[in-house]
Scaffold this motif. Structure first.
Motif, PDB file in Angstrom:
ATOM      1  N   GLN A 169       0.865  -1.185   0.000  1.00 21.35           N
ATOM      2  CA  GLN A 169       0.000   0.000   0.000  1.00 21.35           C
ATOM      3  C   GLN A 169       0.899   1.232   0.000  1.00 21.35           C
ATOM      4  OE1 GLN A 169      -3.637  -0.078   0.471  1.00 21.35           O
ATOM      5  NE2 GLN A 169      -3.610   2.101  -0.006  1.00 21.35           N
ATOM      6  N   VAL A 170       0.787   2.066  -1.031  1.00 21.60           N
ATOM      7  CA  VAL A 170       1.620   3.269  -1.090  1.00 21.60           C
ATOM      8  C   VAL A 170       0.752   4.502  -1.314  1.00 21.60           C
ATOM      9  CG1 VAL A 170       3.596   1.987  -2.007  1.00 21.60           C
ATOM     10  CG2 VAL A 170       2.073   3.200  -3.581  1.00 21.60           C
ATOM     11  N   ALA A 171       1.223   5.605  -0.785  1.00 23.62           N
ATOM     12  CA  ALA A 171       0.590   6.902  -1.032  1.00 23.62           C
ATOM     13  C   ALA A 171       1.563   7.736  -1.852  1.00 23.62           C
ATOM     14  CB  ALA A 171       0.274   7.602   0.285  1.00 23.62           C
ATOM     15  N   VAL A 172       1.047   8.428  -2.843  1.00 22.40           N
ATOM     16  CA  VAL A 172       1.882   9.251  -3.722  1.00 22.40           C
ATOM     17  C   VAL A 172       1.363  10.681  -3.706  1.00 22.40           C
ATOM     18  CG1 VAL A 172       2.712   9.617  -6.078  1.00 22.40           C
ATOM     19  CG2 VAL A 172       2.436   7.277  -5.199  1.00 22.40           C
ATOM     20  N   ILE A 173       2.245  11.611  -3.391  1.00 19.89           N
ATOM     21  CA  ILE A 173       1.913  13.042  -3.384  1.00 19.89           C
ATOM     22  C   ILE A 173       2.836  13.734  -4.369  1.00 19.89           C
ATOM     23  CG2 ILE A 173       1.730  15.132  -1.963  1.00 19.89           C
ATOM     24  CD1 ILE A 173       1.750  13.271   0.515  1.00 19.89           C
ATOM     25  N   ASP A 174       2.306  14.592  -5.220  1.00 15.14           N
ATOM     26  CA  ASP A 174       3.202  15.393  -6.065  1.00 15.14           C
ATOM     27  C   ASP A 174       2.812  16.856  -5.997  1.00 15.14           C
ATOM     28  OD1 ASP A 174       1.872  16.441  -8.600  1.00 15.14           O
ATOM     29  OD2 ASP A 174       1.345  14.332  -8.836  1.00 15.14           O
ATOM     30  N   ASP A 175       3.778  17.718  -6.345  1.00 16.16           N
ATOM     31  CA  ASP A 175       3.585  19.166  -6.189  1.00 16.16           C
ATOM     32  C   ASP A 175       3.061  19.842  -7.456  1.00 16.16           C
ATOM     33  OD1 ASP A 175       5.771  19.215  -7.873  1.00 16.16           O
ATOM     34  OD2 ASP A 175       7.087  20.298  -6.492  1.00 16.16           O
ATOM     35  N   ARG A 176       2.636  19.037  -8.450  1.00 12.65           N
ATOM     36  CA  ARG A 176       2.025  19.540  -9.686  1.00 12.65           C
ATOM     37  C   ARG A 176       3.007  20.292 -10.595  1.00 12.65           C
ATOM     38  NH1 ARG A 176      -2.104  16.935 -11.361  1.00 12.65           N
ATOM     39  NH2 ARG A 176      -0.482  15.478 -10.731  1.00 12.65           N
ATOM     40  N   THR A 177       4.296  20.277 -10.288  1.00 11.63           N
ATOM     41  CA  THR A 177       5.282  20.849 -11.209  1.00 11.63           C
ATOM     42  C   THR A 177       5.634  19.798 -12.250  1.00 11.63           C
ATOM     43  OG1 THR A 177       7.199  20.096  -9.926  1.00 11.63           O
ATOM     44  CG2 THR A 177       6.280  22.267  -9.370  1.00 11.63           C
ATOM     45  N   GLY A 182       6.183  14.310 -13.048  1.00  9.01           N
ATOM     46  CA  GLY A 182       6.920  13.340 -13.856  1.00  9.01           C
ATOM     47  C   GLY A 182       7.517  12.215 -13.041  1.00  9.01           C
ATOM     48  N   VAL A 183       8.209  12.575 -11.956  1.00 11.34           N
ATOM     49  CA  VAL A 183       8.877  11.547 -11.161  1.00 11.34           C
ATOM     50  C   VAL A 183       7.852  10.687 -10.401  1.00 11.34           C
ATOM     51  CG1 VAL A 183       9.256  12.910  -9.041  1.00 11.34           C
ATOM     52  CG2 VAL A 183      10.901  11.140  -9.695  1.00 11.34           C
ATOM     53  N   ALA A 184       6.732  11.295  -9.992  1.00 12.19           N
ATOM     54  CA  ALA A 184       5.674  10.536  -9.311  1.00 12.19           C
ATOM     55  C   ALA A 184       5.038   9.514 -10.256  1.00 12.19           C
ATOM     56  CB  ALA A 184       4.611  11.481  -8.752  1.00 12.19           C
ATOM     57  N   TYR A 204      -2.357  15.646  -3.924  1.00 18.62           N
ATOM     58  CA  TYR A 204      -1.608  16.694  -4.618  1.00 18.62           C
ATOM     59  C   TYR A 204      -1.432  17.918  -3.725  1.00 18.62           C
ATOM     60  CZ  TYR A 204      -3.303  13.659  -8.297  1.00 18.62           C
ATOM     61  OH  TYR A 204      -3.600  12.549  -9.043  1.00 18.62           O
ATOM     62  N   THR A 205      -0.303  18.606  -3.930  1.00 15.59           N
ATOM     63  CA  THR A 205      -0.037  19.859  -3.228  1.00 15.59           C
ATOM     64  C   THR A 205       0.585  20.818  -4.236  1.00 15.59           C
ATOM     65  OG1 THR A 205       1.050  20.823  -1.300  1.00 15.59           O
ATOM     66  CG2 THR A 205       2.239  19.037  -2.403  1.00 15.59           C
ATOM     67  N   ASN A 206       1.314  21.826  -3.787  1.00 18.32           N
ATOM     68  CA  ASN A 206       2.028  22.709  -4.717  1.00 18.32           C
ATOM     69  C   ASN A 206       3.421  22.974  -4.179  1.00 18.32           C
ATOM     70  OD1 ASN A 206       2.108  25.439  -3.232  1.00 18.32           O
ATOM     71  ND2 ASN A 206      -0.079  24.935  -3.155  1.00 18.32           N
ATOM     72  N   ASP A 207       4.260  23.607  -4.984  1.00 19.24           N
ATOM     73  CA  ASP A 207       5.675  23.740  -4.626  1.00 19.24           C
ATOM     74  C   ASP A 207       5.960  24.849  -3.614  1.00 19.24           C
ATOM     75  OD1 ASP A 207       5.124  25.815  -6.356  1.00 19.24           O
ATOM     76  OD2 ASP A 207       6.904  25.544  -7.600  1.00 19.24           O
ATOM     77  N   LYS A 208       4.897  25.487  -3.089  1.00 20.36           N
ATOM     78  CA  LYS A 208       5.086  26.518  -2.063  1.00 20.36           C
ATOM     79  C   LYS A 208       4.255  26.222  -0.803  1.00 20.36           C
ATOM     80  CE  LYS A 208       6.068  30.075  -5.523  1.00 20.36           C
ATOM     81  NZ  LYS A 208       6.073  29.090  -6.649  1.00 20.36           N
ATOM     82  N   PHE A 229       6.957  11.227  -2.343  1.00 21.56           N
ATOM     83  CA  PHE A 229       6.699  12.636  -2.633  1.00 21.56           C
ATOM     84  C   PHE A 229       7.471  13.085  -3.866  1.00 21.56           C
ATOM     85  CE2 PHE A 229       7.993  17.194  -1.905  1.00 21.56           C
ATOM     86  CZ  PHE A 229       6.785  17.730  -2.333  1.00 21.56           C
ATOM     87  N   GLY A 230       6.741  13.583  -4.857  1.00 20.12           N
ATOM     88  CA  GLY A 230       7.345  14.162  -6.050  1.00 20.12           C
ATOM     89  C   GLY A 230       7.424  15.669  -5.870  1.00 20.12           C
ATOM     90  N   GLY A 231       8.594  16.162  -5.517  1.00 20.84           N
ATOM     91  CA  GLY A 231       8.773  17.588  -5.271  1.00 20.84           C
ATOM     92  C   GLY A 231      10.143  17.860  -4.690  1.00 20.84           C
ATOM     93  N   MET A 232      10.297  19.038  -4.084  1.00 26.13           N
ATOM     94  CA  MET A 232      11.593  19.481  -3.599  1.00 26.13           C
ATOM     95  C   MET A 232      11.647  19.474  -2.071  1.00 26.13           C
ATOM     96  SD  MET A 232      12.811  19.969  -6.606  1.00 26.13           S
ATOM     97  CE  MET A 232      14.235  21.034  -6.778  1.00 26.13           C
TER      98      MET A 232
END
Length: 382
Positions: A169-177, A182-184, A204-208, A229-232
């Protein structure tokens, strides 16, 4: 202020070259460098800029000549603030300044739109850190990168989640950039290829963003073994803190965006030993480890700070571009571009050679975790 000062200094040298007999024999070669020098990702930008500065200092110390003239390399640094609109604006600014080449941008989200501007002007561009596959899939002969792309990075992490962490079971969050999405997506693809019955919940979230209570609460109810998490790191660090506050004890995975020395500071007590598994594009083994360590030590001595992430790749990108100019005997983009496309350069990060799209051949990845707040290498993989 920093970029204006550098541009003014560059203009001053060019102006003097026309009146001073000594400087008249110099060939001024201008390289643009673009990264976020302001905002939440400024520490990445500073790291990249330092890598470029170190390379330029080394090149000028060597006394390179092209066409019988001694070369004076100049660096024109611009801040894109990790914003696509600002990225295209500074790209046009560098084109108007008639730069001979560009190192950057740092983020995929700024690199991709800027690449069309450089392509239209015929200016070679090497990104040291943009990993979204789309960058080199546009058919632009001017676009290159010195790190593995998200297809390799995300899928490797996806396989690791199944094969090593045994996640179901995995959860994936990305920052929509462009980078985060892409990496997610590649992580999910790689994980599902190894486990057909894998359960995936996406948020989903955002990069700020700074508040993740709603998405983390939704994730907690699914009891994931892994949160990807796909982001910084400026978002990933606070997210780790809030995961701890909510009692989410899952492994936290991500790409090179979170795989930094800064993550431990940003996460604070939210970073537990061995909790984070991240992958960094690139990596060295064997004899090259000594070269990398020497670079890291020299960098620290020169800038009084640790390498964050991409500085060695920026350094190699500059040196690779300069090597192509030397092979061509010219800094004119149209003349050295063919040499860049077929270059074989031994860099700090390993052998640099590009395929027909501009991607690095045989790109490596390094898997890391954190212990005692410090990055610790797990393995280098291809």
């Amino acid at each position: 202020m920093r970029s204006k000062a550098i541009l003014l200094a560059s203009a001053g040298v060019v102006a003097m070259a026309s009146t001073n007999p000594t400087l008249a024999q110099e060939l001024v070669v201008k390289l643009g460098h673009v990264a976020p020098m302001s905002g939440g990702q400024a520490h990445y930008g500073r790291d990249n800029a330092n890598g470029a500065i170190l390379a330029m200092e080394d090149l000028n110390a060597k006394g390179i000549t092209l066409g019988g003239k001694k070369v004076k390399f100049q660096l024109l640094m611009e801040d894109d603030a990790a914003d696509p609109k600002q990225g295209t604006a500074v790209a046009q600014k560098l084109v108007d300044a008639k730069v001979n080449g560009v190192i950057g941008h740092l983020n995929s989200g700024t690199t991709i739109p800027a690449s069309s501007i450089y392509h239209a002007a015929g200016i070679p561009q090497i990104s040291p850190s943009a990993t979204n596959p789309k960058y080199t899939q546009q058919g632009f002969k001017t676009a290159f990168r010195v790190v593995a792309n998200d297809s390799q990075l995300g899928s490797t992490l996806g396989r690791y989640a199944i094969d090593t962490l045994k996640a179901k079971q995995v959860a994936v969050i990305d920052d929509r950039t462009a980078y985060g999405q892409g990496v997610a997506a590649e992580f999910i693809k790689g994980a599902k290829a190894k486990s057909g019955g894998l359960q995936v919940v996406q948020q989903y979230t955002n990069d700020k963003a700074t508040d993740f209570s709603a998405i983390l609460t939704a994730i907690k109810s699914k009891k994931p073994e892994v949160v990807f998490f796909g982001g910084m790191d400026n978002v990933g660090g606070p997210m780790l803190r809030q995961m701890k506050q909510l009692g989410i004890n899952a492994k936290f995975m991500g790409g090179d965006g979170i795989c930094t020395a800064e993550l431990s500071k940003l996460a604070g007590d939210g970073l537990s030993d061995n909790q984070v598994i991240c992958a960094e594009a690139g990596g060295v083994t064997g004899a090259k480890e000594k070269d990398m360590q020497a670079f890291v030590e020299r960098y620290k001595k020169r800038f009084n700070m640790e390498v964050q992430l991409y500085a060695p790749y920026v350094y190699d990108a500059v040196m690779t571009m300069a090597a192509a100019m030397q092979k061509a005997g010219s800094a004119e983009p149209a003349k050295y571009l063919p040499e860049l496309a077929k270059i074989k350069h031994e860099g700090v990060t390993g052998n640099i050679e590009f395929d027909d799209k501009g991607d690095i051949r045989n790109g490596t990845l390094t898997l890391f975790t954190y212990k005692g707040g410090k990055k610790e290498k797990i393995a280098v993989v291809r």
